[in-house]
Design a protein around this motif. Structure first.
Motif, PDB file in Angstrom:
ATOM      1  N   ALA A 183      41.009  32.621 -24.755  1.00  6.92           N
ATOM      2  CA  ALA A 183      39.540  32.672 -24.720  1.00  6.92           C
ATOM      3  C   ALA A 183      39.058  34.074 -25.060  1.00  6.92           C
ATOM      4  O   ALA A 183      38.078  34.250 -25.792  1.00  6.92           O
ATOM      5  N   GLU A 214      25.227  29.296 -26.513  1.00 11.23           N
ATOM      6  CA  GLU A 214      26.296  29.989 -27.241  1.00 11.23           C
ATOM      7  C   GLU A 214      26.697  31.279 -26.540  1.00 11.23           C
ATOM      8  O   GLU A 214      27.887  31.569 -26.371  1.00 11.23           O
ATOM      9  N   HIS A 259      36.382  27.420 -28.118  1.00  8.20           N
ATOM     10  CA  HIS A 259      36.411  28.255 -26.909  1.00  8.20           C
ATOM     11  C   HIS A 259      36.324  27.414 -25.641  1.00  8.20           C
ATOM     12  O   HIS A 259      36.860  27.794 -24.597  1.00  8.20           O
ATOM     13  N   LYS A 260      35.672  26.259 -25.723  1.00  8.23           N
ATOM     14  CA  LYS A 260      35.510  25.389 -24.556  1.00  8.23           C
ATOM     15  C   LYS A 260      36.852  24.881 -24.035  1.00  8.23           C
ATOM     16  O   LYS A 260      36.959  24.481 -22.868  1.00  8.23           O
ATOM     17  N   ASN A 261      37.872  24.894 -24.879  1.00  5.67           N
ATOM     18  CA  ASN A 261      39.169  24.329 -24.519  1.00  5.67           C
ATOM     19  C   ASN A 261      40.174  25.363 -24.018  1.00  5.67           C
ATOM     20  O   ASN A 261      41.307  25.013 -23.681  1.00  5.67           O
ATOM     21  N   ILE A 294      32.876  28.354 -31.170  1.00  2.46           N
ATOM     22  CA  ILE A 294      32.321  28.082 -29.841  1.00  2.46           C
ATOM     23  C   ILE A 294      32.875  26.779 -29.272  1.00  2.46           C
ATOM     24  O   ILE A 294      33.208  26.694 -28.087  1.00  2.46           O
ATOM     25  N   GLU A 295      33.006  25.765 -30.123  1.00  2.00           N
ATOM     26  CA  GLU A 295      33.580  24.495 -29.676  1.00  2.00           C
ATOM     27  C   GLU A 295      35.026  24.686 -29.239  1.00  2.00           C
ATOM     28  O   GLU A 295      35.467  24.119 -28.231  1.00  2.00           O
ATOM     29  N   ARG A 345      26.442  31.039 -14.966  1.00  2.00           N
ATOM     30  CA  ARG A 345      27.746  31.023 -15.627  1.00  2.00           C
ATOM     31  C   ARG A 345      28.199  32.441 -15.978  1.00  2.00           C
ATOM     32  O   ARG A 345      29.380  32.780 -15.849  1.00  2.00           O
ATOM     33  N   GLU A 402      28.527  30.494 -23.248  1.00  2.00           N
ATOM     34  CA  GLU A 402      29.863  29.942 -23.525  1.00  2.00           C
ATOM     35  C   GLU A 402      30.835  31.051 -23.932  1.00  2.00           C
ATOM     36  O   GLU A 402      31.992  31.045 -23.520  1.00  2.00           O
ATOM     37  N   ASP A 444      41.087  29.272 -21.876  1.00  2.00           N
ATOM     38  CA  ASP A 444      40.727  30.347 -20.962  1.00  2.00           C
ATOM     39  C   ASP A 444      41.783  31.440 -21.079  1.00  2.00           C
ATOM     40  O   ASP A 444      42.667  31.364 -21.929  1.00  2.00           O
TER      41      ASP A 444
END
Length: 271
Positions: A106, A140, A98-100, A95-96, A175, A143, A102
């Motif tokens: 992603a 989670e 994935h934040k970086n 998950i962390e 979101r 995200e 797209d």
């Protein structure tokens, strides 16, 4: 004198029992602290042991396009994937990461999240009785772009009285599906305070949506705070096309504060 001695006979046994009691309590606390520290050290060792395997899995998912089934067929990885502790840290790292990303990267992480069953850990969290755990599960799922969780999260936002959980759920809905999430706001009966409104507007702004839908429904809500939110959104995102709706609102609304907000917005658009 004998009577006084008889009265004081209980003092010595009491002191002995009290000292023994406090000694045992102190000893118990000491062993609990040692046990917690040892467990923490064991967990740190496990994390360090699993770190390399987690990094290798995520690297292969991202850059080699490997799926969960590839790792599940590999004994070296399968022995890890069956362990709850490993899966917990894998989910957090996934998950962390994935934040970086797209696009295709992603999407690869999202597919792995589903295929591995890690998604079910997050779905279980939103059913938990503790609001902090619910929040974590909601974060989670949003995200990782799990759109099918929209209704469950929307239901939480409607029912909870916990402000942090409500804001988290509302923002997650926006979101997952911005326009649907905005229209969902009209279903709320609870008052949105200014802090909640600011958080909602911020969540919308982060998505950089070209065309917002459903704001007109907010302006028609029976919940005055939702109407106020609709006016604020209109002003923030310069939705001049809603001017007729706002003019009609100011003519019919009884609330002086909302009428004032509406008239100020009309003046803003006309200047």
């Amino acid at each position: 004198m004998i009577g006084v001695q008889d009265k004081n006979e209980w003092v010595e046994p009491f002191l002995v029992v009290a000292i023994l009691f406090f000694f045992l309590v102190s000893l118990s606390v000491f062993f609990v602290i040692i046990s917690i520290r040892n467990q923490k050290n064991r967990n740190l060792k496990k994390e360090e042991q699993f770190k390399e395997a987690i990094e290798e899995i995520l690297f292969k998912v991202l850059f080699d396009g490997q799926t969960y089934f590839y790792f599940n067929e590999n004994f070296a990885f399968r022995k890890y994937l069956s362990q709850a502790f490993f899966r917990n840290h894998l989910r957090k790292s996934l998950i962390e990461l994935h934040k970086n990303y797209d696009g295709i990267n992603a999407l690869r992480l999202e597919n792995f999240y589903r295929e591995s069953g890690l998604i079910y850990d997050s779905l279980e969290k939103i059913k938990d009785h503790e609001w902090e755990v619910k929040c974590q599960g909601i974060i989670e799922l949003s995200e990782m772009n799990i759109k099918e969780s929209f209704e469950d999260i929307a239901w939480i936002s409607l029912k909870t009285k916990n402000k942090i959980l409500k804001i988290t759920a509302i923002n997650a809905c926006i979101r997952l599906d911005a326009n649907r999430g905005i229209m969902h706001l009209s279903r709320h009966l609870d008052r949105f305070d200014v802090w909640t409104q600011v958080n909602i507007i911020d969540a919308i702004a982060k998505l950089n949506i070209e065309h917002l839908e459903g704001i007109d429904k907010l302006l028609k809500s029976k919940n005055k705070s939702v109407v106020s939110l609709g006016i604020k959104i209109s002003k923030t995102f310069q939705l001049a096309e809603l001017l007729p709706d706002i003019e009609k609102l100011t003519e019919t609304i009884e609330s002086k504060s909302i009428k004032k907000e509406g008239l100020e917005l009309i003046e803003h658009f006309q200047n």
